[in-house]
Design a protein around this motif. Structure first.
Motif, PDB file in Angstrom:
ATOM      1  N   PHE A 298       0.007  31.521  87.250  1.00  0.00           N
ATOM      2  CA  PHE A 298      -1.415  32.365  87.158  1.00  0.00           C
ATOM      3  C   PHE A 298      -2.084  31.911  88.328  1.00  0.00           C
ATOM      4  CE2 PHE A 298      -1.394  33.163  82.558  1.00  0.00           C
ATOM      5  CZ  PHE A 298      -1.416  34.407  82.615  1.00  0.00           C
ATOM      6  N   ARG A 299      -1.956  30.636  88.626  1.00  0.00           N
ATOM      7  CA  ARG A 299      -2.501  30.161  89.994  1.00  0.00           C
ATOM      8  C   ARG A 299      -1.869  30.476  91.325  1.00  0.00           C
ATOM      9  NH1 ARG A 299      -2.191  23.896  91.613  1.00  0.00           N
ATOM     10  NH2 ARG A 299      -0.142  24.578  92.002  1.00  0.00           N
ATOM     11  N   ALA A 300      -0.651  31.071  91.269  1.00  0.00           N
ATOM     12  CA  ALA A 300       0.204  31.399  92.288  1.00  0.00           C
ATOM     13  C   ALA A 300      -0.261  32.713  93.120  1.00  0.00           C
ATOM     14  CB  ALA A 300       1.703  31.697  92.132  1.00  0.00           C
ATOM     15  N   GLY A 301      -1.125  33.453  92.166  1.00  0.00           N
ATOM     16  CA  GLY A 301      -1.540  34.746  92.740  1.00  0.00           C
ATOM     17  C   GLY A 301      -0.628  35.662  93.439  1.00  0.00           C
ATOM     18  N   GLY A 302      -0.741  35.931  94.599  1.00  0.00           N
ATOM     19  CA  GLY A 302       0.327  37.028  95.458  1.00  0.00           C
ATOM     20  C   GLY A 302       1.447  36.116  95.874  1.00  0.00           C
TER      21      GLY A 302
ATOM     22  N   LEU B 230       2.380  38.243  84.849  1.00  0.00           N
ATOM     23  CA  LEU B 230       3.400  38.768  83.868  1.00  0.00           C
ATOM     24  C   LEU B 230       4.115  37.499  83.352  1.00  0.00           C
ATOM     25  CD1 LEU B 230       4.478  40.794  81.814  1.00  0.00           C
ATOM     26  CD2 LEU B 230       5.963  41.408  83.807  1.00  0.00           C
ATOM     27  N   ALA B 231       4.752  36.691  84.221  1.00  0.00           N
ATOM     28  CA  ALA B 231       5.492  35.454  84.082  1.00  0.00           C
ATOM     29  C   ALA B 231       4.714  34.601  83.234  1.00  0.00           C
ATOM     30  CB  ALA B 231       5.995  35.092  85.334  1.00  0.00           C
ATOM     31  N   GLY B 232       3.411  34.071  83.754  1.00  0.00           N
ATOM     32  CA  GLY B 232       2.464  33.406  83.235  1.00  0.00           C
ATOM     33  C   GLY B 232       2.224  33.696  81.724  1.00  0.00           C
ATOM     34  N   SER B 233       2.189  34.972  81.501  1.00  0.00           N
ATOM     35  CA  SER B 233       1.925  35.661  79.955  1.00  0.00           C
ATOM     36  C   SER B 233       2.907  35.328  79.073  1.00  0.00           C
ATOM     37  CB  SER B 233       1.435  37.121  80.076  1.00  0.00           C
ATOM     38  OG  SER B 233       0.393  37.270  80.968  1.00  0.00           O
TER      39      SER B 233
ATOM     40  N   GLY C 158      14.944  36.028  72.756  1.00  0.00           N
ATOM     41  CA  GLY C 158      14.420  34.637  72.251  1.00  0.00           C
ATOM     42  C   GLY C 158      13.838  33.876  73.443  1.00  0.00           C
ATOM     43  N   PRO C 159      13.196  32.898  73.243  1.00  0.00           N
ATOM     44  CA  PRO C 159      12.681  31.886  74.210  1.00  0.00           C
ATOM     45  C   PRO C 159      13.557  31.594  75.461  1.00  0.00           C
ATOM     46  CG  PRO C 159      12.273  30.890  72.346  1.00  0.00           C
ATOM     47  CD  PRO C 159      13.263  31.955  71.586  1.00  0.00           C
ATOM     48  N   ASP C 160      14.844  31.397  75.341  1.00  0.00           N
ATOM     49  CA  ASP C 160      15.519  30.959  76.279  1.00  0.00           C
ATOM     50  C   ASP C 160      15.875  32.166  77.429  1.00  0.00           C
ATOM     51  OD1 ASP C 160      15.924  28.549  75.647  1.00  0.00           O
ATOM     52  OD2 ASP C 160      17.669  28.349  75.163  1.00  0.00           O
ATOM     53  N   ASN C 161      16.418  33.336  76.858  1.00  0.00           N
ATOM     54  CA  ASN C 161      16.559  34.203  77.983  1.00  0.00           C
ATOM     55  C   ASN C 161      15.398  35.250  78.251  1.00  0.00           C
ATOM     56  OD1 ASN C 161      15.877  35.980  75.373  1.00  0.00           O
ATOM     57  ND2 ASN C 161      17.820  36.316  74.710  1.00  0.00           N
ATOM     58  N   LEU C 162      14.140  35.182  77.454  1.00  0.00           N
ATOM     59  CA  LEU C 162      12.972  35.603  78.323  1.00  0.00           C
ATOM     60  C   LEU C 162      12.448  34.675  79.246  1.00  0.00           C
ATOM     61  CD1 LEU C 162      10.978  36.706  74.975  1.00  0.00           C
ATOM     62  CD2 LEU C 162      11.805  38.132  76.455  1.00  0.00           C
ATOM     63  N   PHE C 163      12.787  33.314  78.909  1.00  0.00           N
ATOM     64  CA  PHE C 163      12.498  32.436  80.172  1.00  0.00           C
ATOM     65  C   PHE C 163      13.441  32.701  81.332  1.00  0.00           C
ATOM     66  CE2 PHE C 163      12.536  28.071  82.000  1.00  0.00           C
ATOM     67  CZ  PHE C 163      11.158  27.769  82.079  1.00  0.00           C
ATOM     68  N   VAL C 164      14.570  33.008  81.075  1.00  0.00           N
ATOM     69  CA  VAL C 164      15.300  33.343  82.227  1.00  0.00           C
ATOM     70  C   VAL C 164      14.910  34.552  83.082  1.00  0.00           C
ATOM     71  CG1 VAL C 164      17.531  33.895  82.918  1.00  0.00           C
ATOM     72  CG2 VAL C 164      17.328  31.928  81.409  1.00  0.00           C
ATOM     73  N   MET C 165      14.649  35.316  82.199  1.00  0.00           N
ATOM     74  CA  MET C 165      14.307  36.799  82.846  1.00  0.00           C
ATOM     75  C   MET C 165      13.034  36.622  83.570  1.00  0.00           C
ATOM     76  SD  MET C 165      13.334  40.301  80.694  1.00  0.00           S
ATOM     77  CE  MET C 165      11.950  39.538  79.958  1.00  0.00           C
ATOM     78  N   ALA C 166      12.282  35.892  83.212  1.00  0.00           N
ATOM     79  CA  ALA C 166      10.917  35.816  83.761  1.00  0.00           C
ATOM     80  C   ALA C 166      11.075  35.039  85.308  1.00  0.00           C
ATOM     81  CB  ALA C 166       9.879  35.064  82.987  1.00  0.00           C
ATOM     82  N   GLN C 167      11.795  34.040  85.085  1.00  0.00           N
ATOM     83  CA  GLN C 167      12.190  33.347  86.605  1.00  0.00           C
ATOM     84  C   GLN C 167      12.866  34.158  87.379  1.00  0.00           C
ATOM     85  OE1 GLN C 167      11.091  30.275  87.319  1.00  0.00           O
ATOM     86  NE2 GLN C 167      10.383  29.384  85.208  1.00  0.00           N
ATOM     87  N   ALA C 168      13.890  34.793  87.075  1.00  0.00           N
ATOM     88  CA  ALA C 168      14.694  35.665  87.787  1.00  0.00           C
ATOM     89  C   ALA C 168      14.068  36.770  88.354  1.00  0.00           C
ATOM     90  CB  ALA C 168      15.942  36.227  87.103  1.00  0.00           C
ATOM     91  N   ALA C 169      13.075  37.110  87.735  1.00  0.00           N
ATOM     92  CA  ALA C 169      12.224  38.371  88.080  1.00  0.00           C
ATOM     93  C   ALA C 169      11.271  37.875  89.164  1.00  0.00           C
ATOM     94  CB  ALA C 169      11.516  39.167  87.046  1.00  0.00           C
ATOM     95  N   GLN C 170      10.412  36.725  88.931  1.00  0.00           N
ATOM     96  CA  GLN C 170       9.684  36.124  89.799  1.00  0.00           C
ATOM     97  C   GLN C 170      10.003  35.525  90.936  1.00  0.00           C
ATOM     98  OE1 GLN C 170       7.642  32.626  88.077  1.00  0.00           O
ATOM     99  NE2 GLN C 170       5.672  32.972  89.101  1.00  0.00           N
ATOM    100  N   ARG C 171      11.304  35.079  90.842  1.00  0.00           N
ATOM    101  CA  ARG C 171      11.859  34.236  92.058  1.00  0.00           C
ATOM    102  C   ARG C 171      13.120  34.467  92.468  1.00  0.00           C
ATOM    103  NH1 ARG C 171       8.984  29.476  92.858  1.00  0.00           N
ATOM    104  NH2 ARG C 171      10.791  28.449  93.678  1.00  0.00           N
ATOM    105  N   GLY C 172      13.705  35.546  91.969  1.00  0.00           N
ATOM    106  CA  GLY C 172      15.296  35.950  92.485  1.00  0.00           C
ATOM    107  C   GLY C 172      16.232  35.664  91.234  1.00  0.00           C
ATOM    108  N   SER C 173      17.330  36.229  91.602  1.00  0.00           N
ATOM    109  CA  SER C 173      18.586  35.888  90.798  1.00  0.00           C
ATOM    110  C   SER C 173      18.780  34.423  90.926  1.00  0.00           C
ATOM    111  CB  SER C 173      19.709  36.822  91.179  1.00  0.00           C
ATOM    112  OG  SER C 173      19.432  38.337  91.025  1.00  0.00           O
TER     113      SER C 173
END
Length: 208
Positions: free
Chosen positions: A92-96, A191-194, A22-37
């Protein structure tokens, strides 16, 4: 008050619901993968703070407004969709680079926590869901309905912390290798932006 066996049944159902994609757990997953646990855990705390507001809304009758009013429901869901699109644009703007890495750690922690709150409270489907789900486990014969609903909301929040916290830790570990490479980080940000954009579309097109 609510019997222990019924609370245990409610907790089990809450865990299963939190595990469902669902939206909440996908949101958490994307944030953790992008920025850390740690980022995922902060977002989780923000989401659960939002659940406190939804629980209070159900307990004191405010959630009925979103179920009855098309305008109120639409305004809130479009505000939430707009915020998710803003997060997608940032990713998307963050790039690398990791989006928003400049600034103090305290500022970043506060931003991530607020991000979780905004993500949760701007989704009117949560209040409507709570309005349908929580009263099934409450009974006027056991005392104050408001107190029972607040208790049930608290149990649901504990279940959400357990599930979303686990998702944060797992996604953070899996994303660590990606974060060590600028090219991989760019892919992770896109991927997080998508995911954020897809969640925005889902929220904008949802019905009561």
């Amino acid at each position: 008050m609510i019997p222990f066996d019924l609370l245990l049944l409610f907790f089990t159902a809450s865990v299963l619901l939190a595990l469902a994609p669902g939206p909440d757990n996908l949101f958490v997953m994307a944030q953790a993968a992008q920025r850390g646990s740690g980022a995922g855990l902060l977002v989780t705390l923000g989401l659960c703070t939002g659940l406190l507001l939804h629980t209070s809304a159900v307990a004191f009758g405010l959630a009925a407004l979103f179920q009855a009013s098309v305008l109120a429901f639409s305004l809130l869901k479009f505000a939430g969709a707009g915020y998710l699109l803003y997060l997608a644009w940032q990713a998307f703007r963050a790039g690398g680079e990791q989006e928003g890495d400049t600034g103090s750690d305290t500022l970043q922690r506060g931003r991530l926590y607020r991000r979780g709150i905004l993500m949760n409270i701007t989704n009117p489907k949560v209040s409507v869901f709570f309005l349908a789900f929580l009263p099934q486990f409450a009974d006027p014969a056991r005392g104050s309905l408001a107190v029972q609903l607040l208790l049930l909301g608290g149990v649901f929040i504990i279940a959400a912390i357990v599930v979303f916290g686990s998702i944060s830790l797992l996604a953070g570990v899996l994303g660590e290798r990606f974060r060590q490479s600028a090219r991989a980080q760019k892919i992770l940000n896109r991927l997080a932006g998508s995911i954020f954009a897809a969640l925005a579309l889902k929220l904008a097109t949802t019905e009561r």
